[in-house]
Write a protein that holds these residues in place. Sequence first.
Motif, PDB file in Angstrom:
ATOM      1  N   HIS A  79       0.815  -1.149   0.030  1.00  9.96           N
ATOM      2  CA  HIS A  79      -0.047   0.054   0.009  1.00  9.96           C
ATOM      3  C   HIS A  79       0.702   1.234   0.027  1.00  9.96           C
ATOM      4  O   HIS A  79       0.293   2.553  -0.102  1.00  9.96           O
ATOM      5  CB  HIS A  79      -1.049  -0.033   1.189  1.00  9.96           C
ATOM      6  CG  HIS A  79      -2.053  -1.120   1.034  1.00  9.96           C
ATOM      7  ND1 HIS A  79      -3.024  -1.039   0.407  1.00  9.96           N
ATOM      8  CD2 HIS A  79      -2.146  -2.381   1.673  1.00  9.96           C
ATOM      9  CE1 HIS A  79      -3.911  -1.869   0.357  1.00  9.96           C
ATOM     10  NE2 HIS A  79      -3.364  -2.887   1.229  1.00  9.96           N
TER      11      HIS A  79
ATOM     12  N   GLU B 117       3.356   4.263  -1.320  1.00 17.51           N
ATOM     13  CA  GLU B 117       3.216   5.202  -2.365  1.00 17.51           C
ATOM     14  C   GLU B 117       4.564   6.068  -2.462  1.00 17.51           C
ATOM     15  O   GLU B 117       5.069   6.378  -1.420  1.00 17.51           O
ATOM     16  CB  GLU B 117       2.088   6.147  -2.500  1.00 17.51           C
ATOM     17  CG  GLU B 117       0.670   5.618  -2.551  1.00 17.51           C
ATOM     18  CD  GLU B 117      -0.384   6.655  -2.591  1.00 17.51           C
ATOM     19  OE1 GLU B 117      -0.115   7.866  -2.445  1.00 17.51           O
ATOM     20  OE2 GLU B 117      -1.624   6.293  -2.816  1.00 17.51           O
TER      21      GLU B 117
ATOM     22  N   ARG C 158       1.567   3.888  -6.324  1.00 17.51           N
ATOM     23  CA  ARG C 158       1.744   2.645  -5.852  1.00 17.51           C
ATOM     24  C   ARG C 158       2.781   1.925  -6.398  1.00 17.51           C
ATOM     25  O   ARG C 158       3.118   1.918  -7.447  1.00 17.51           O
ATOM     26  CB  ARG C 158       0.565   1.791  -5.695  1.00 17.51           C
ATOM     27  CG  ARG C 158      -0.663   2.275  -4.825  1.00 17.51           C
ATOM     28  CD  ARG C 158      -0.571   1.683  -3.571  1.00 17.51           C
ATOM     29  NE  ARG C 158      -1.651   2.320  -2.579  1.00 17.51           N
ATOM     30  CZ  ARG C 158      -2.752   1.646  -2.575  1.00 17.51           C
ATOM     31  NH1 ARG C 158      -2.962   0.541  -3.347  1.00 17.51           N
ATOM     32  NH2 ARG C 158      -3.708   2.394  -1.556  1.00 17.51           N
TER      33      ARG C 158
END
Length: 364
Positions: A183, A185, A190
């Motif tokens: 999850h 970034e 991502r």
Amino acid sequence: MRDEHPVWRDSYGMYHVFRYDDVRAVLADHERFSSDRTRLMGQQPFGQGGITMIDPPEHRHQRRLITAAFTPASIAALEPRIAAIADELLDALPGPDFDLVEHLAYPLPVIVIAELLGIPPGDRDLFRTWSDRLMSLQVPDFTDPSLARRVAEAMAEMNAYLRAHCAERRTRPRDDLLSRLVHAEVDGERLEEEQVVNTASLLLLAGHVTSTVLIGNTVLCLAEAPEAERRVRADTSLVPKALEESMRLRSPFMQAGRVTTQDVELAGETIPANRFVMAWLLSANHDERQFTDPELFDLDRRLTGQLAFGHGVHFCLGAQLGRLEGRIALERLLGRFTELRPAKLAFYESQIFGVREMHVRGSS
């Protein structure tokens, strides 16, 4: 080689670097000595997202995603859990004669890294099969175009296993490192699936292999240096020094590969651009110019900058964790056994310098 050929070109066209100062210089200079092998060998199995094979600035982004799990405070908080695992493993020993690697040196760090990642520690027999398969690859020529295929084949099962866990974390995240990678970034985007899988693969492998070998190697070093063992038993505050000297004398990873981005002069030799360079960590850690009596296991040695964990931007993220696991394992062993003698040894035959099996006889 350090005296007569500090930079040496082999029959495959690879350049080998042997002296401490030169090895350190190679590892510190990511602009001229790149970790990105794709410029020579095409896409590598660890290439996409594998932090050991990318350079800044991408390397900084990737490394930042996992450093939270490896901060000094995070690692220090693991000590009670690591100690509990070590005690459980030692309580389950089959008797005073046992394989130190099988019963402690391997399962301890692999359980720890599996719990950090969030994958089942009970699958550790699988993990060992995969790591042994990869570490047993004979690699005389790192420029061989078939190498990427061979490594990919050796890693196929492990990557499929981790890919399935990553898919689950997308819909059902947990409080673990794998969920944070899935999850995470970078610059608002991502990570791609292969980046997550490759990073997880590296963490799983590197997260246990070095510590496993370090524990076995240190027990072996102490067995070969009885006076040093006596001192460590009398004063367990010397255990960290014993581990550090073991890493210098028997560096688990013997070498680190880089690729030149331009012509580079080193130790009077010119290495052309786009050549594979092998920096020998083991040789550097035995360099007489840096370490007095380098073949001696010396608890009083001032270890300034031994290179077993690397150097520069790729200095091992898990160095503190490996040292903590090694310290706890050694303290527990010394506390349980008044004598610990190697009876039968088997060593890795490629890439890793250390014991793969270590049958010992212990006296309580």
